[in-house]
Design a protein around this motif. Structure first.
Motif, short mmCIF file in Angstrom:
data_model
loop_
_atom_site.label_atom_id
_atom_site.label_comp_id
_atom_site.label_asym_id
_atom_site.label_seq_id
_atom_site.Cartn_x
_atom_site.Cartn_y
_atom_site.Cartn_z
N ASP A 56 0.83 -1.20 0.00
CA ASP A 56 0.00 0.00 0.00
C ASP A 56 0.87 1.25 0.00
O ASP A 56 2.02 1.21 0.46
N PRO A 57 0.33 2.41 -0.44
CA PRO A 57 1.06 3.66 -0.24
C PRO A 57 1.37 3.83 1.24
O PRO A 57 0.54 3.54 2.10
N GLY A 58 2.58 4.28 1.54
CA GLY A 58 3.02 4.42 2.93
C GLY A 58 3.71 3.17 3.44
O GLY A 58 4.17 3.13 4.58
N GLY A 97 8.97 10.34 9.57
CA GLY A 97 9.94 11.17 8.86
C GLY A 97 10.15 10.76 7.42
O GLY A 97 10.93 11.37 6.70
N SER A 98 9.44 9.72 6.99
CA SER A 98 9.54 9.28 5.59
C SER A 98 8.15 9.03 5.04
O SER A 98 7.17 8.95 5.79
N HIS A 99 8.07 8.89 3.74
CA HIS A 99 6.78 8.66 3.09
C HIS A 99 6.97 7.84 1.82
O HIS A 99 8.09 7.68 1.33
N CYS A 145 11.14 3.73 1.04
CA CYS A 145 10.51 5.01 1.37
C CYS A 145 11.50 6.14 1.15
O CYS A 145 12.71 5.91 1.10
N SER A 146 10.99 7.37 1.06
CA SER A 146 11.82 8.55 0.89
C SER A 146 11.67 9.45 2.11
O SER A 146 10.58 9.57 2.66
N LEU A 147 12.77 10.08 2.50
CA LEU A 147 12.68 11.06 3.57
C LEU A 147 11.84 12.24 3.10
O LEU A 147 11.89 12.61 1.92
N VAL A 148 11.07 12.84 4.00
CA VAL A 148 10.31 14.03 3.64
C VAL A 148 11.29 15.19 3.44
O VAL A 148 12.37 15.22 4.03
N ASN A 149 10.92 16.13 2.61
CA ASN A 149 11.75 17.28 2.29
C ASN A 149 11.68 18.34 3.39
O ASN A 149 10.72 18.36 4.17
#
Length: 176
Positions: A90-92, A109-111, A120-124
């Motif tokens: 799923d997304p997330g 801290g990631s999405h 996952c990627s770290l949030v900007n």
């Protein structure tokens, strides 16, 4: 006259022997005219058998007559047996390895906005992800900011400073 045993069949009359069920097929009773294909979610790698195996967790067997189970690809998983396809993360969430049996939540801290992902990627900066399993990075609301990537919260602007837009990655001194 000899009866064809379980695992074999014979569709024609006057034959000297019975035929073994092909791989991907089975014959569950004696004296049968035909073999039966394994159902989706099951497989049989060996000829002459009386049943099929359920695909294991982390695997699937698609279509009728499967001769093998296949491992779920990275980004997908199978948490139960007997499935004919794997589920996309799923997304997330993500699944890094093949033959995954569960999806893993992105840490705070990631999405991950995309289904069937492998990471996952770290949030900007200017954004945050407060809980595990966040699909989309959340912009810091007006009055707050976040200078770092990978944040799980936003920071209130200091007295004498402002962060008037959402998604601020910095605070600014108020004009005199």
């Amino acid at each position: 006259q000899i009866v064809c045993p379980v695992g074999t069949y014979q569709p024609d009359t006057g034959q000297p022997s019975c035929l073994d069920a092909d791989p991907g097929h089975y014959v569950s009773e004696e004296q049968q005219l035909d073999q039966t294909a394994c159902s989706p979610g099951t497989y049989q790698p060996v000829a002459g058998q009386s049943s099929c195996f359920s695909a294991s967790e982390g695997h699937y067997a698609s279509g009728f007559g499967s001769v093998e189970q296949l491992a779920c690809e990275p980004g997908t998983y199978s948490s139960s047996t007997g499935l004919d396809s794997c589920l996309p993360a799923d997304p997330g969430y993500y699944v890094t390895d093949s033959a995954g049996i569960e999806q893993v939540a992105c840490p705070t801290g990631s999405h991950q906005p995309t289904p069937a992902s492998i990471g996952c990627s770290l949030v900007n900066p200017g954004f945050y992800a407060p809980t595990p399993g966040t699909a989309f990075e959340i912009p810091c609301p007006s009055g707050t900011y976040q200078p770092d990537s990978g944040a799980d919260h936003c920071i209130d602007a200091d007295i004498g400073h402002h962060a008037s837009d959402s998604g601020n990655f910095n605070q600014y001194p108020c004009d005199p």
